[in-house]
Design an enzyme around this catalytic site. Structure first.
Site, short mmCIF file in Angstrom:
data_model
loop_
_atom_site.label_atom_id
_atom_site.label_comp_id
_atom_site.label_asym_id
_atom_site.label_seq_id
_atom_site.Cartn_x
_atom_site.Cartn_y
_atom_site.Cartn_z
N HIS A 18 0.84 -1.20 0.00
CA HIS A 18 0.00 0.00 0.00
C HIS A 18 0.87 1.25 0.00
O HIS A 18 0.62 2.20 -0.75
CB HIS A 18 -0.89 0.06 1.25
CG HIS A 18 -1.94 -0.99 1.34
ND1 HIS A 18 -2.16 -1.70 2.49
CD2 HIS A 18 -2.84 -1.44 0.44
CE1 HIS A 18 -3.16 -2.54 2.30
NE2 HIS A 18 -3.60 -2.41 1.05
N LYS A 42 -17.30 -5.89 7.68
CA LYS A 42 -16.00 -6.56 7.82
C LYS A 42 -15.61 -6.61 9.29
O LYS A 42 -15.87 -5.69 10.06
CB LYS A 42 -14.91 -5.79 7.05
CG LYS A 42 -14.84 -6.15 5.60
CD LYS A 42 -13.56 -5.59 5.01
CE LYS A 42 -13.34 -6.13 3.62
NZ LYS A 42 -12.08 -5.65 3.05
N ARG A 91 -2.21 -6.55 -7.94
CA ARG A 91 -1.13 -7.49 -7.65
C ARG A 91 -0.98 -8.53 -8.74
O ARG A 91 0.08 -9.10 -8.91
CB ARG A 91 -1.37 -8.19 -6.31
CG ARG A 91 -1.21 -7.27 -5.12
CD ARG A 91 -1.55 -7.99 -3.86
NE ARG A 91 -2.99 -8.29 -3.90
CZ ARG A 91 -3.71 -8.66 -2.86
NH1 ARG A 91 -3.15 -8.82 -1.70
NH2 ARG A 91 -5.00 -8.89 -2.98
N SER A 130 -3.10 -7.42 3.36
CA SER A 130 -3.41 -7.11 4.76
C SER A 130 -3.83 -8.38 5.50
O SER A 130 -3.44 -8.59 6.65
CB SER A 130 -4.52 -6.06 4.86
OG SER A 130 -4.08 -4.82 4.38
#
Length: 164
Positions: A18, A42, A91, A130
């Site tokens: 990030h 979440k 990614r 993460s």
């Protein structure tokens, strides 16, 4: 005309991937806002305030970066705050497949013509997420190669691990 960009995510926690994208994106605009998304659905490891504090500490040396938190539709936040572009990190191809669909949806929701800009993650950070960092951290592993030092220090303060 000043260019204002948004890089949004949950950042739970901020990773070196990030941070790399933030540094690179900050060179493409006059102001880059790192938007911490409030997602009550979440199960976040860190509170919104903790995530915001970690990001502010990690980007303190980048003068044109601001940090904010928001909830609701990304398009509403973009429209309400006059962003010219939204930065998304990729990614690999799996990220691209989902991100291109979101970008196409957003292209009809953005009222001011904001563009989605994709930046590829630097190769050395391509494997970091993460979720991976949290899992390794929660099991007592070393994540110093996954998150900025200041974030790791703050994670230790914000969790029981700092009490050990």
């Amino acid at each position: 005309m000043a260019k204002k960009a948004l890089y949004a995510g949950s950042f739970d926690p901020l990773t070196l991937g990030h941070l790399d994208l933030i540094r690179r994106a900050s060179r493409l605009c006059d102001v880059l806002v790192v938007g911490v998304i409030r997602n009550p659905g979440k199960n976040a490891m860190f509170t919104e305030q903790q995530r915001t504090d970690m990001i502010k500490a990690a980007v303190a040396d980048i003068p044109n970066v601001e940090v904010d938190a928001f909830s609701g539709l990304l398009a509403d936040y973009v429209n309400d705050n006059g962003f010219d572009m939204v930065v998304r990190g990729l990614r690999g191809t799996a990220d691209f497949d989902s991100e291109i669909q979101m970008a196409q949806l957003h292209s009809i929701l953005y009222r001011n013509g904001a563009e989605t800009v994709f930046l590829m993650t630097s190769g050395k950070y391509g494997f970091i997420s993460s979720s991976m960092a949290k899992e390794v951290y929660s099991l007592g592993g070393d994540i110093s190669e996954m998150v900025p030092e200041v974030v790791l220090e703050m994670m230790d303060v914000f969790t029981e691990r700092g009490d050990k």
